[in-house]
Write a protein that holds these residues in place. Structure first.
Motif, PDB file in Angstrom:
ATOM      1  N   GLU A 182      18.456   6.664  10.039  1.00  0.00           N
ATOM      2  CA  GLU A 182      17.904   6.120   8.801  1.00  0.00           C
ATOM      3  C   GLU A 182      17.856   7.171   7.698  1.00  0.00           C
ATOM      4  N   VAL A 183      18.119   6.708   6.474  1.00  0.00           N
ATOM      5  CA  VAL A 183      17.964   7.514   5.264  1.00  0.00           C
ATOM      6  C   VAL A 183      16.823   6.903   4.456  1.00  0.00           C
ATOM      7  N   ARG A 184      15.906   7.750   3.972  1.00  0.00           N
ATOM      8  CA  ARG A 184      14.833   7.263   3.113  1.00  0.00           C
ATOM      9  C   ARG A 184      14.837   8.031   1.805  1.00  0.00           C
ATOM     10  N   LEU A 185      14.666   7.277   0.694  1.00  0.00           N
ATOM     11  CA  LEU A 185      14.717   7.843  -0.649  1.00  0.00           C
ATOM     12  C   LEU A 185      13.444   7.480  -1.412  1.00  0.00           C
ATOM     13  N   TYR A 186      12.909   8.460  -2.134  1.00  0.00           N
ATOM     14  CA  TYR A 186      11.664   8.234  -2.890  1.00  0.00           C
ATOM     15  C   TYR A 186      11.635   9.161  -4.095  1.00  0.00           C
ATOM     16  N   PRO A 187      11.122   8.706  -5.245  1.00  0.00           N
ATOM     17  CA  PRO A 187      10.737   7.341  -5.595  1.00  0.00           C
ATOM     18  C   PRO A 187      11.946   6.560  -6.102  1.00  0.00           C
ATOM     19  N   LEU A 188      11.716   5.328  -6.497  1.00  0.00           N
ATOM     20  CA  LEU A 188      12.802   4.462  -6.950  1.00  0.00           C
ATOM     21  C   LEU A 188      12.837   4.340  -8.461  1.00  0.00           C
ATOM     22  N   MET A 189      12.044   5.164  -9.150  1.00  0.00           N
ATOM     23  CA  MET A 189      11.983   5.087 -10.605  1.00  0.00           C
ATOM     24  C   MET A 189      12.465   6.386 -11.234  1.00  0.00           C
ATOM     25  N   ASN A 190      12.717   6.309 -12.556  1.00  0.00           N
ATOM     26  CA  ASN A 190      13.140   7.488 -13.302  1.00  0.00           C
ATOM     27  C   ASN A 190      11.945   8.125 -14.014  1.00  0.00           C
ATOM     28  N   PHE A 191      12.194   9.154 -14.810  1.00  0.00           N
ATOM     29  CA  PHE A 191      11.099   9.844 -15.479  1.00  0.00           C
ATOM     30  C   PHE A 191      10.409   8.984 -16.542  1.00  0.00           C
ATOM     31  N   LYS A 192      11.043   7.885 -16.916  1.00  0.00           N
ATOM     32  CA  LYS A 192      10.396   6.953 -17.847  1.00  0.00           C
ATOM     33  C   LYS A 192       9.503   5.976 -17.094  1.00  0.00           C
ATOM     34  N   THR A 193       9.383   6.179 -15.787  1.00  0.00           N
ATOM     35  CA  THR A 193       8.535   5.409 -14.870  1.00  0.00           C
ATOM     36  C   THR A 193       8.948   3.944 -14.754  1.00  0.00           C
ATOM     37  N   VAL A 194      10.239   3.690 -14.929  1.00  0.00           N
ATOM     38  CA  VAL A 194      10.778   2.351 -14.670  1.00  0.00           C
ATOM     39  C   VAL A 194      11.813   2.463 -13.559  1.00  0.00           C
ATOM     40  N   VAL A 206      25.864  -0.443  -0.735  1.00  0.00           N
ATOM     41  CA  VAL A 206      25.508   0.149   0.560  1.00  0.00           C
ATOM     42  C   VAL A 206      25.454  -0.926   1.643  1.00  0.00           C
ATOM     43  N   GLU A 207      24.985  -2.109   1.279  1.00  0.00           N
ATOM     44  CA  GLU A 207      24.982  -3.215   2.244  1.00  0.00           C
ATOM     45  C   GLU A 207      26.410  -3.636   2.593  1.00  0.00           C
ATOM     46  N   LYS A 208      27.320  -3.580   1.626  1.00  0.00           N
ATOM     47  CA  LYS A 208      28.727  -3.882   1.901  1.00  0.00           C
ATOM     48  C   LYS A 208      29.322  -2.872   2.874  1.00  0.00           C
ATOM     49  N   ASP A 209      28.767  -1.650   2.863  1.00  0.00           N
ATOM     50  CA  ASP A 209      29.216  -0.604   3.783  1.00  0.00           C
ATOM     51  C   ASP A 209      28.717  -0.838   5.205  1.00  0.00           C
ATOM     52  N   GLY A 210      27.866  -1.864   5.365  1.00  0.00           N
ATOM     53  CA  GLY A 210      27.387  -2.212   6.695  1.00  0.00           C
ATOM     54  C   GLY A 210      25.979  -1.744   7.026  1.00  0.00           C
ATOM     55  N   CYS A 211      25.260  -1.253   6.025  1.00  0.00           N
ATOM     56  CA  CYS A 211      23.897  -0.757   6.258  1.00  0.00           C
ATOM     57  C   CYS A 211      22.852  -1.823   5.937  1.00  0.00           C
ATOM     58  N   THR A 212      21.672  -1.650   6.508  1.00  0.00           N
ATOM     59  CA  THR A 212      20.536  -2.520   6.213  1.00  0.00           C
ATOM     60  C   THR A 212      19.612  -1.783   5.252  1.00  0.00           C
ATOM     61  N   VAL A 213      19.339  -2.387   4.098  1.00  0.00           N
ATOM     62  CA  VAL A 213      18.570  -1.719   3.046  1.00  0.00           C
ATOM     63  C   VAL A 213      17.311  -2.522   2.739  1.00  0.00           C
ATOM     64  N   GLN A 214      16.179  -1.797   2.663  1.00  0.00           N
ATOM     65  CA  GLN A 214      14.914  -2.447   2.321  1.00  0.00           C
ATOM     66  C   GLN A 214      14.082  -1.558   1.406  1.00  0.00           C
ATOM     67  N   LYS A 215      13.418  -2.185   0.450  1.00  0.00           N
ATOM     68  CA  LYS A 215      12.381  -1.497  -0.310  1.00  0.00           C
ATOM     69  C   LYS A 215      11.093  -1.618   0.500  1.00  0.00           C
ATOM     70  N   LYS A 216      10.406  -0.502   0.682  1.00  0.00           N
ATOM     71  CA  LYS A 216       9.169  -0.535   1.456  1.00  0.00           C
ATOM     72  C   LYS A 216       8.050   0.159   0.686  1.00  0.00           C
ATOM     73  N   GLU A 217       6.825  -0.190   1.020  1.00  0.00           N
ATOM     74  CA  GLU A 217       5.674   0.352   0.312  1.00  0.00           C
ATOM     75  C   GLU A 217       5.336   1.759   0.795  1.00  0.00           C
TER      76      GLU A 217
END
Length: 234
Positions: A182-194, A206-217
């Motif tokens: 698994e790869v995890r990335l944080y955060p999902l926003m830019n410096f403008k906080t969006v 990434v899903e087309k590449d065959g991976c399962t992707v989820q946003k999680k809390e």
């Protein structure tokens, strides 16, 4: 209409974060990674690798910063901590201080993490676990790691790196991750906080590449809109 107040960043910052911050950013259950090979990408002078190693996790890190000497990193790290604290002092009402408690605590934690990193980086053992490298080309063989993390780098810098870079970077993180890992990335926003404007397109690719992707809390609600991380299972 009041202008939105945001953190101003020029260039890529060097960070110094602790294991407990990683646990909250990525919702890590560290016990589940004992004996597994873990990679922290672009973590700068964070103490995560050292602290994870002390728990029995086979943790490593990669960053272009590691071409510098321990003394150079220590000096640069302290300068960065002072700069960050000065910027945050003007924005204290913008952030959620539930986790850190205060600006003073935030700064003190950065200093401790930096010192722990420098001690580990300076050690004989440290030479084998801190690697010089930068996205989107990492110095590892395919499927080398069970878990790969990258925090406070990719999407924050939306204005400095284009979509092609971000997609190539994520694919590189996946390349060095084992099948079933698994790869995890944080955060999902830019410096403008969006939220990163191309996130949906990136997830689709990434899903087309065959991976399962989820946003999680996540549980580090410090920056506005920083309540989620991305989980990509290969």
């Amino acid at each position: 209409m009041e202008t939105k107040r945001v953190y101003e960043q020029i260039g890529v910052a060097m960070t110094s974060r602790s294991l407990v911050e990683y646990e909250n950013m990525f919702m890590l259950e560290t016990d589940s990674y004992i004996g597994k090979r873990v990679l922290d990408v672009a973590g700068g002078a964070s103490s995560f690798t050292m602290e994870a190693r002390s728990l029995g996790i086979d943790a490593e890190a990669v960053d272009p910063l590691y071409e510098k000497s321990p003394s150079e990193i220590a000096k640069h790290g302290m300068q960065e901590i002072e700069v960050v604290a000065a910027k945050m002092a003007k924005l204290t009402d913008v952030y959620d201080w539930t986790f850190y408690g205060s600006l003073e605590n935030h700064k003190a934690g950065r200093i401790v993490a930096l010192q722990r990193f420098v001690d580990d980086f300076s050690s004989e053992e440290g030479k084998s676990r801190y690697h010089v490298g930068a996205l989107p080309h990492l110095p590892f063989a395919d499927e080398s790691f069970d878990f790969v993390s990258c925090s406070h780098f990719l999407f924050l810098y939306e204005e400095q790196f284009d979509y092609a870079f971000h997609l190539a970077a994520v694919r590189e993180l996946l390349r060095v991750c084992k099948h079933g890992g698994e790869v995890r990335l944080y955060p999902l926003m830019n410096f403008k906080t969006v939220e990163y404007s191309h996130l949906s397109a990136l997830i689709d690719e990434v899903e087309k590449d065959g991976c399962t992707v989820q946003k999680k809390e996540a549980k580090l609600p410090f920056l506005p809109n920083s309540h989620q991380f991305l989980s990509i299972k290969k």
